[in-house]
Design a protein around this motif. Structure first.
Motif, PDB file in Angstrom:
ATOM      1  N   SER A 263      55.875  92.613  48.019  1.00  0.00           N
ATOM      2  CA  SER A 263      54.285  92.357  48.364  1.00  0.00           C
ATOM      3  C   SER A 263      54.674  94.027  49.819  1.00  0.00           C
ATOM      4  CB  SER A 263      54.126  91.164  49.296  1.00  0.00           C
ATOM      5  OG  SER A 263      53.867  89.812  48.245  1.00  0.00           O
ATOM      6  N   GLN A 264      53.722  94.550  49.756  1.00  0.00           N
ATOM      7  CA  GLN A 264      53.745  95.218  50.816  1.00  0.00           C
ATOM      8  C   GLN A 264      52.819  94.590  51.762  1.00  0.00           C
ATOM      9  OE1 GLN A 264      54.006  99.056  50.806  1.00  0.00           O
ATOM     10  NE2 GLN A 264      53.389  98.667  53.343  1.00  0.00           N
ATOM     11  N   ILE A 265      53.757  94.849  53.527  1.00  0.00           N
ATOM     12  CA  ILE A 265      53.310  94.303  54.544  1.00  0.00           C
ATOM     13  C   ILE A 265      52.947  95.117  55.270  1.00  0.00           C
ATOM     14  CG2 ILE A 265      53.855  92.751  56.653  1.00  0.00           C
ATOM     15  CD1 ILE A 265      54.958  91.818  54.134  1.00  0.00           C
ATOM     16  N   VAL A 266      51.965  95.168  55.710  1.00  0.00           N
ATOM     17  CA  VAL A 266      50.106  95.906  56.655  1.00  0.00           C
ATOM     18  C   VAL A 266      50.185  94.813  57.815  1.00  0.00           C
ATOM     19  CG1 VAL A 266      49.126  96.668  54.541  1.00  0.00           C
ATOM     20  CG2 VAL A 266      48.229  94.550  56.128  1.00  0.00           C
ATOM     21  N   ARG A 267      49.807  95.979  58.411  1.00  0.00           N
ATOM     22  CA  ARG A 267      49.361  94.827  60.247  1.00  0.00           C
ATOM     23  C   ARG A 267      48.185  95.112  60.836  1.00  0.00           C
ATOM     24  NH1 ARG A 267      52.749  94.004  64.357  1.00  0.00           N
ATOM     25  NH2 ARG A 267      54.615  94.890  63.229  1.00  0.00           N
ATOM     26  N   LEU A 268      47.620  94.394  60.961  1.00  0.00           N
ATOM     27  CA  LEU A 268      46.340  94.226  61.621  1.00  0.00           C
ATOM     28  C   LEU A 268      46.905  94.010  63.506  1.00  0.00           C
ATOM     29  CD1 LEU A 268      43.665  95.126  60.925  1.00  0.00           C
ATOM     30  CD2 LEU A 268      42.814  92.495  60.028  1.00  0.00           C
ATOM     31  N   GLY A 269      46.195  94.922  64.137  1.00  0.00           N
ATOM     32  CA  GLY A 269      46.912  94.543  65.319  1.00  0.00           C
ATOM     33  C   GLY A 269      48.160  93.947  65.628  1.00  0.00           C
ATOM     34  N   GLU A 270      48.331  92.632  66.278  1.00  0.00           N
ATOM     35  CA  GLU A 270      49.877  92.423  65.922  1.00  0.00           C
ATOM     36  C   GLU A 270      50.161  91.578  65.259  1.00  0.00           C
ATOM     37  OE1 GLU A 270      51.518  93.115  68.957  1.00  0.00           O
ATOM     38  OE2 GLU A 270      50.563  94.311  69.570  1.00  0.00           O
ATOM     39  N   GLU A 271      49.160  90.781  64.094  1.00  0.00           N
ATOM     40  CA  GLU A 271      49.145  90.426  62.645  1.00  0.00           C
ATOM     41  C   GLU A 271      49.619  90.768  62.075  1.00  0.00           C
ATOM     42  OE1 GLU A 271      49.432  86.317  62.931  1.00  0.00           O
ATOM     43  OE2 GLU A 271      48.774  86.805  65.016  1.00  0.00           O
ATOM     44  N   ARG A 272      50.445  90.639  61.026  1.00  0.00           N
ATOM     45  CA  ARG A 272      51.410  91.129  59.639  1.00  0.00           C
ATOM     46  C   ARG A 272      50.546  90.266  58.693  1.00  0.00           C
ATOM     47  NH1 ARG A 272      57.269  90.887  60.885  1.00  0.00           N
ATOM     48  NH2 ARG A 272      57.159  89.597  61.423  1.00  0.00           N
ATOM     49  N   PHE A 273      50.587  90.645  57.624  1.00  0.00           N
ATOM     50  CA  PHE A 273      49.906  90.228  56.084  1.00  0.00           C
ATOM     51  C   PHE A 273      50.305  90.831  54.994  1.00  0.00           C
ATOM     52  CE2 PHE A 273      46.151  90.049  59.600  1.00  0.00           C
ATOM     53  CZ  PHE A 273      45.870  88.843  58.986  1.00  0.00           C
ATOM     54  N   ALA A 274      50.547  90.341  54.148  1.00  0.00           N
ATOM     55  CA  ALA A 274      51.010  90.574  52.660  1.00  0.00           C
ATOM     56  C   ALA A 274      50.384  90.987  51.439  1.00  0.00           C
ATOM     57  CB  ALA A 274      52.408  89.754  52.055  1.00  0.00           C
ATOM     58  N   VAL A 275      50.374  91.983  51.181  1.00  0.00           N
ATOM     59  CA  VAL A 275      49.217  92.540  49.989  1.00  0.00           C
ATOM     60  C   VAL A 275      50.621  92.637  49.042  1.00  0.00           C
ATOM     61  CG1 VAL A 275      48.106  94.113  48.839  1.00  0.00           C
ATOM     62  CG2 VAL A 275      48.175  93.935  50.976  1.00  0.00           C
ATOM     63  N   PRO A 276      50.136  91.497  47.789  1.00  0.00           N
ATOM     64  CA  PRO A 276      50.785  91.370  46.308  1.00  0.00           C
ATOM     65  C   PRO A 276      50.365  92.859  45.439  1.00  0.00           C
ATOM     66  CG  PRO A 276      49.561  89.545  46.795  1.00  0.00           C
ATOM     67  CD  PRO A 276      49.253  90.268  47.612  1.00  0.00           C
ATOM     68  N   GLN A 277      52.039  93.781  45.254  1.00  0.00           N
ATOM     69  CA  GLN A 277      52.250  94.521  44.699  1.00  0.00           C
ATOM     70  C   GLN A 277      51.870  94.929  44.091  1.00  0.00           C
ATOM     71  OE1 GLN A 277      56.008  96.258  44.686  1.00  0.00           O
ATOM     72  NE2 GLN A 277      56.200  96.768  47.029  1.00  0.00           N
ATOM     73  N   VAL A 278      51.096  93.660  42.774  1.00  0.00           N
ATOM     74  CA  VAL A 278      50.432  93.512  41.896  1.00  0.00           C
ATOM     75  C   VAL A 278      49.351  94.053  42.045  1.00  0.00           C
ATOM     76  CG1 VAL A 278      50.267  91.275  41.537  1.00  0.00           C
ATOM     77  CG2 VAL A 278      50.429  92.175  39.018  1.00  0.00           C
TER      78      VAL A 278
END
Length: 603
Positions: A263-278
């Motif tokens: 997954s690609q980890i992205v940041r929004l403010g202080e929170e992190r989210f994971a976007v599946p690389q698929v």
């Protein structure tokens, strides 16, 4: 329609050699632990680094071997399907020759169980409704025994399953007629759907089949919308290719596993989210001073022109209902974002006398309009036929994450496919790309009815130039209609427009001319108040109708390459870049039907 019950199994078969390999790796892990304790006690930095590398190798091998314990051959599922086909064929008095390919292809058992009910439903409908009796097959010069093949193969980190038969199939034009009869698409849209792939996509529309329907060629595909929804929940896609009297191919594509995914980890403010690389296509970074020029607002939707293609842009914070913020480069503090849209940027010559932020000093040398931290970060993602850009605050590293299911209290949250625990012990939510796209579409175009995908119009078929009338509805939107559909153009005073019974009319040539504002028909910014308006007159089904527009109005001959996907909605054929500006091409008949449906119900 009958549905297959989902089996639940509490055991799994594992090869003894795999268990032996895991035991050896467990011994290696114990050695690593002892080396690590020794390095810590002796404060040996070099030994710590060596031991860390050894632990990394051992844990990677353990991960790979443990993943294999849940991988099961497709032959386990094929055996169940074979019994089901034999039982159903005997009950229906049909002869079915079933063959398999790829029995040794392995797949995560969790995914196999998740797709089993969908496979059972597809096979059941195929045998009961998609294959003819021996008598009918003989009359059609087919062998008495129908042929059905179920195959599986690995393809680019996925498992692809094909279900092929030589049965009845369906005429794609019959699908269009049924969708029109059911009111799922309007008749004009049905006529304009040209490609067979677009017609077969109608099979996934909810409401195409009646509950309890037991006869007719369409029973073959009953419940296909549910199958599609269930497969998409586990990251799968389904496609159908069918021909009358030649048979049908159903293709299912699923990831190998859902337990550990890159997954690609992205940041929004202080929170992190994971976007599946698929789901990840590419990453974009737009410098702050170019955002205003590269992001356009068309029809109420923000888009970016990427290599000649218009790509919708979704603000992740807005989609998830999170207040946007930014870190000011002058003091490093985080403040609420004041921009209403992604494209909102002031010019470099614009200045603000005093800051509206409490406690913030007046702008001096540092201006975040030019600061590198103000660049726009976009993750281009796709799932199935949906593709868009996701705006985030920052991009972190790519990681392999362990997928954890959401708790019961979070099951109703849209936009998330699960969660994972990061290296620092904090939780990051895994984004559901398909769900976020649906959420954004509902919010930006909630007045637009769902319509069939990819309708091919006469604009695409004409490779040469055409004459268009260009006009505006607001400063942001540029629109066009084929000039040959325009009867005439009139300039009227705003005071001459009356509202009668909730509808706008214009007293004109001894009668009343019904007027339509585009915001009443499509998702678009409202027409601003002006002293004068342009009224573009059309003849629609024998009735004269006027469309309100803001001056100026212009005409030109241009060659159109119509994009029927990115900005399409009911009343909009698509979009095109005409004279260096994104332009919406209107479907006037549908615009009138959306705004004044009573015109089409009067006798």
């Amino acid at each position: 329609m009958e549905t297959a019950s989902k089996p639940t199994e509490a055991s799994v078969s594992i090869n003894v050699s795999l268990l032996n390999s895991l035991m050896n790796l467990a011994g290696e892990l114990v050695l690593c632990r002892n080396q690590l304790l020794q390095a810590i006690n002796s404060d040996d930095r070099r030994l710590l680094e060596t031991t860390g590398q050894h632990i990394d190798l051992v844990t990677s091998e353990i991960q790979e071997q443990i993943m294999r314990t849940r991988m099961q051959p497709m032959g386990c599922l094929f055996n169940k399907l074979s019994l089901l086909v034999g039982e159903l064929a005997g009950e229906a008095g049909k002869q079915v020759g079933l063959s398999f390919a790829g029995e040794k292809v392995e797949m995560d058992k969790i995914l196999m169980d998740a797709m089993e009910a969908s496979m059972m439903q597809l096979i059941r409908n195929t045998v009961k409704y998609g294959i003819e009796t021996p008598e009918i097959r003989k009359n059609r010069n087919k062998p008495n025994q129908a042929a059905m093949e179920i195959s599986a193969r690995h393809e680019a980190g996925h498992v692809v399953i094909d279900i092929v038969d030589d049965g009845i199939g369906i005429d794609p034009d019959a699908m269009v007629r049924r969708a029109v009869d059911k009111g799922l698409i309007v008749e004009q849209q049905g006529f304009e759907v040209a490609a067979e792939a677009e017609k077969t996509h109608l099979l996934f529309l909810p409401g195409l089949f009646d509950e309890g329907e037991e006869t007719g060629e369409f029973c073959r595909f009953a419940g296909l919308d549910t199958v599609k929804t269930d497969l998409e929940k586990v990251g799968g896609v389904v496609d159908v290719n069918t021909h009358p009297d030649r048979g049908t191919q159903v293709r299912i594509k699923l990831p190998l596993t859902l337990s550990i995914i890159p997954s690609q980890i992205v940041r929004l403010g202080e929170e992190r989210f994971a976007v599946p690389q698929v789901n990840l296509n590419e990453l974009l970074r737009i410098p702050a001073d170019q955002v205003k020029h590269m992001i356009e607002t068309v029809g109420g939707a923000e888009v970016i022109r990427l290599r000649g293609e218009l790509l919708p842009v979704i603000d992740l914070a807005g989609a998830l209902g999170i207040e946007r913020s930014f870190v000011h480069p002058a003091d490093g503090q985080r403040y609420p974002e004041r921009r209403l849209s992604i494209a909102d940027r002031r010019s470099k010559n614009h200045s603000i006398p005093e800051s509206t932020y409490e406690g913030m000093e007046r702008r001096e040398e540092t201006d975040r309009r030019r600061h590198p931290d103000s660049a726009l970060n976009i993750a281009v993602v796709s799932t199935g036929k949906i593709k868009y850009g996701l705006v985030v605050d920052a991009m972190n590293d790519s990681e392999e994450i362990v997928v954890k299911s959401l708790g019961k209290h979070l099951k109703g949250c849209r936009g998330f496919a699960g969660a994972t625990i990061m290296g620092d012990g904090k939780v990051a939510l895994i984004l559901d790309v398909a769900s976020i796209g649906e959420m954004a579409a509902l919010r930006t175009c909630n007045k637009t009815e769902a319509v069939v995908e990819d309708k091919t119009t006469h604009l695409e078929k004409n490779a040469g130039s055409q004459s268009y009338l260009f006009f505006s509805n607001s400063r942001k939107d540029r629109l066009a209609v084929p000039l040959d559909t325009v009867a005439r153009i009139e300039k009227v005073d705003a005071e001459a427009i009356e509202t009668v019974g909730g509808s706008r009319v214009l007293t004109y040539r001894g009668g009343s001319l019904p007027l339509i504002a585009l915001e009443d028909a499509i998702c678009i910014d409202p027409l601003p108040e002006k002293d004068h308006y342009q009224v573009i007159c059309f003849n629609v089904d024998g009735r004269e109708v006027g469309l309100l527009a803001a001056p100026p109005v212009d005409a030109a001959d241009v060659a159109v390459e119509l994009d029927t996907r990115t900005l399409k909605q009911s009343g909009v054929m698509g979009s095109a870049v005409l004279m260096d500006q994104t332009t919406l091409i209107l479907d006037i008949q549908q615009v009138v039907k959306n705004a004044r449906p009573e015109f089409f119900h009067e006798e």
